[in-house]
Design an enzyme around this catalytic site. Structure first.
Site, PDB file in Angstrom:
ATOM      1  N   SER A 144      30.312  11.952 -35.151  1.00  0.00           N
ATOM      2  CA  SER A 144      28.844  12.018 -35.186  1.00  0.00           C
ATOM      3  C   SER A 144      28.334  10.839 -36.006  1.00  0.00           C
ATOM      4  CB  SER A 144      28.417  13.330 -35.862  1.00  0.00           C
ATOM      5  OG  SER A 144      27.054  13.293 -36.234  1.00  0.00           O
ATOM      6  N   TYR A 157      27.877  20.581 -41.327  1.00  0.00           N
ATOM      7  CA  TYR A 157      28.050  19.659 -40.195  1.00  0.00           C
ATOM      8  C   TYR A 157      28.451  18.272 -40.711  1.00  0.00           C
ATOM      9  CZ  TYR A 157      27.121  17.434 -35.681  1.00  0.00           C
ATOM     10  OH  TYR A 157      27.248  16.747 -34.490  1.00  0.00           O
TER      11      TYR A 157
HETATM   12  P1  NAD Z   1      26.352  21.700 -26.864  1.00  0.00           P
HETATM   13  O1  NAD Z   1      25.854  22.800 -27.729  1.00  0.00           O
HETATM   14  O2  NAD Z   1      25.712  21.453 -25.553  1.00  0.00           O
HETATM   15  O3  NAD Z   1      27.905  21.809 -26.650  1.00  0.00           O
HETATM   16  C1  NAD Z   1      28.775  22.371 -27.584  1.00  0.00           C
HETATM   17  C2  NAD Z   1      29.975  22.863 -26.838  1.00  0.00           C
HETATM   18  O4  NAD Z   1      30.881  23.513 -27.726  1.00  0.00           O
HETATM   19  C3  NAD Z   1      29.570  23.878 -25.798  1.00  0.00           C
HETATM   20  O5  NAD Z   1      30.299  23.627 -24.625  1.00  0.00           O
HETATM   21  C4  NAD Z   1      29.953  25.193 -26.433  1.00  0.00           C
HETATM   22  O6  NAD Z   1      30.238  26.189 -25.503  1.00  0.00           O
HETATM   23  C5  NAD Z   1      31.191  24.785 -27.181  1.00  0.00           C
HETATM   24  N1  NAD Z   1      31.500  25.742 -28.245  1.00  0.00           N
HETATM   25  C6  NAD Z   1      30.712  26.104 -29.277  1.00  0.00           C
HETATM   26  N2  NAD Z   1      31.323  27.054 -30.002  1.00  0.00           N
HETATM   27  C7  NAD Z   1      32.530  27.268 -29.414  1.00  0.00           C
HETATM   28  C8  NAD Z   1      33.624  28.130 -29.695  1.00  0.00           C
HETATM   29  N3  NAD Z   1      33.601  28.966 -30.733  1.00  0.00           N
HETATM   30  N4  NAD Z   1      34.689  28.101 -28.875  1.00  0.00           N
HETATM   31  C9  NAD Z   1      34.734  27.278 -27.811  1.00  0.00           C
HETATM   32  N5  NAD Z   1      33.735  26.432 -27.489  1.00  0.00           N
HETATM   33  C10 NAD Z   1      32.653  26.436 -28.298  1.00  0.00           C
HETATM   34  O7  NAD Z   1      26.236  20.414 -27.768  1.00  0.00           O
HETATM   35  P2  NAD Z   1      26.739  18.910 -27.568  1.00  0.00           P
HETATM   36  O8  NAD Z   1      25.684  18.076 -28.131  1.00  0.00           O
HETATM   37  O9  NAD Z   1      27.202  18.670 -26.188  1.00  0.00           O
HETATM   38  O10 NAD Z   1      27.960  18.869 -28.595  1.00  0.00           O
HETATM   39  C11 NAD Z   1      29.255  18.444 -28.229  1.00  0.00           C
HETATM   40  C12 NAD Z   1      29.887  17.726 -29.405  1.00  0.00           C
HETATM   41  O11 NAD Z   1      29.180  16.527 -29.655  1.00  0.00           O
HETATM   42  C13 NAD Z   1      29.865  18.521 -30.703  1.00  0.00           C
HETATM   43  O12 NAD Z   1      31.061  18.329 -31.414  1.00  0.00           O
HETATM   44  C14 NAD Z   1      28.698  17.899 -31.446  1.00  0.00           C
HETATM   45  O13 NAD Z   1      28.801  18.050 -32.830  1.00  0.00           O
HETATM   46  C15 NAD Z   1      28.846  16.462 -31.019  1.00  0.00           C
HETATM   47  N6  NAD Z   1      27.666  15.610 -31.195  1.00  0.00           N
HETATM   48  C16 NAD Z   1      26.520  15.836 -30.500  1.00  0.00           C
HETATM   49  C17 NAD Z   1      25.440  14.972 -30.685  1.00  0.00           C
HETATM   50  C18 NAD Z   1      24.152  15.138 -29.936  1.00  0.00           C
HETATM   51  O14 NAD Z   1      23.210  14.389 -30.186  1.00  0.00           O
HETATM   52  N7  NAD Z   1      24.022  16.063 -29.007  1.00  0.00           N
HETATM   53  C19 NAD Z   1      25.528  13.931 -31.578  1.00  0.00           C
HETATM   54  C20 NAD Z   1      26.716  13.739 -32.272  1.00  0.00           C
HETATM   55  C21 NAD Z   1      27.780  14.579 -32.055  1.00  0.00           C
END
Ligand code: NAD
Length: 252
Positions: A144, A157
């Site tokens: 991130s 986080y």
């Molecule tokens: P999202 O909420 O759409 O996806 C999160 C995913 O993790 C989902 O598929 C969810 O089902 C899964 N998940 C959550 N808890 C779980 C569990 N207990 N067991 C199994 N699966 C689980 O969000 P996203 O933005 O797609 O996030 C994906 C990754 O990217 C994460 O690690 C997040 O921290 C990271 N991230 C996102 C952003 C952003 O701007 N969206 C920025 C930096 C990092």
């Protein structure tokens, strides 16, 4: 000439592949030819449908990664589909928002368990299998901007994603000479469920947008290309890097 980005005959496990960034990564890897084991705790139907035109072998594994119990089942599913695990993408992650002064133990533990502890132990279990036949593999962690910056109101986080950056380097140091590339992608501000609250806050949303040199939020498919690169033989000499895919945010 051989295409260095070709992932045919490779098997990729992608956690949290049912939505957002994980879904985008799974689709991009499939479009590059990889078989996909998509792991998540909710329906994988949408991802299955998106990937089906690529005709790659696909298996969904329902698993709650807040604990370590499903790890061996996930790896068995991957080996069952293609014989070996070539690529692991540790994408599943959650965020909890509250002032540090009020932050609860459960908001700390829930985030650390999924984002950091499971990332480590799933990587360890995958690496044991990748090393068994000496062919190595690729591990890609989703970090991130808060692997580099402090953030605000997201203490667990920030701790978890800073930890993911450190862990990426440690694992790269231990496993690079054994043929496993461990790297991370640090997404910027991407339109997913994870950022819904931020995007609904008009003031924060405008502040964020004004700082992104690319002038737009990112989309899941923006992360997919970086994942294909790091999963491919084009990245064979890249170890322990945390690659920002952020529209230029960190360059400001
Ligand atoms: P999202 O909420 O759409 O996806 C999160 C995913 O993790 C989902 O598929 C969810 O089902 C899964 N998940 C959550 N808890 C779980 C569990 N207990 N067991 C199994 N699966 C689980 O969000 P996203 O933005 O797609 O996030 C994906 C990754 O990217 C994460 O690690 C997040 O921290 C990271 N991230 C996102 C952003 C952003 O701007 N969206 C920025 C930096 C990092």
């Amino acid at each position: 000439m051989q295409n260095a980005f070709d992932l045919q005959n490779k098997l990729a496990i992608v956690t949290g592949a049912n939505t957002g960034i994980g879904q985008g990564i799974a689709l991009s890897l499939a479009q590059a030819g990889a078989s996909i084991v998509a792991v998540g705790r909710s329906s994988m139907d949408e991802t299955r449908e998106l990937i089906s035109p690529t005709k790659v072998p696909f298996r969904a594994v329902a698993a709650d990664l807040s604990n370590l119990a499903p790890i061996e089942e996930i790896l068995d599913a991957a080996e069952g589909l293609s014989g070996r695990v070539d690529i692991l993408v540790n994408n599943a992650g959650i965020i909890r928002r509250a002032d540090a002064i009020d932050f609860t133990e459960s908001d700390w533990d829930d985030v650390m368990n999924l984002n950091l502890k499971t990332t480590f132990f799933l990587s360890q279990a995958a690496a044991r299998r990748m090393l068994k036949d000496g062919k190595g593999g690729k591990i890609i962690n989703i970090a991130s901007l808060l692997s580099f910056q402090g953030g605000i109101r997201v203490p667990s986080y920030t701790a978890s994603k800073s930890g993911v950056a450190g862990l990426t380097k440690l694992l790269a140091n231990e496993w690079a000479a054994k043929g496993i590339n461990v790297n991370a992608i640090a997404p910027g501000y991407i339109v997913t469920n994870n950022t819904e609250a931020l995007r609904e806050d008009a003031k924060r949303s405008a502040e964020i947008l004004s700082r992104i040199p690319a002038g737009r939020w990112g989309h899941a498919e923006d992360i997919g290309g970086a994942a294909v690169f790091l999963a491919s033989s084009a990245a064979n000499y890249i170890h322990g890097t945390v690659l920002p895919v952020d529209g230029g945010w960190l360059a400001r």
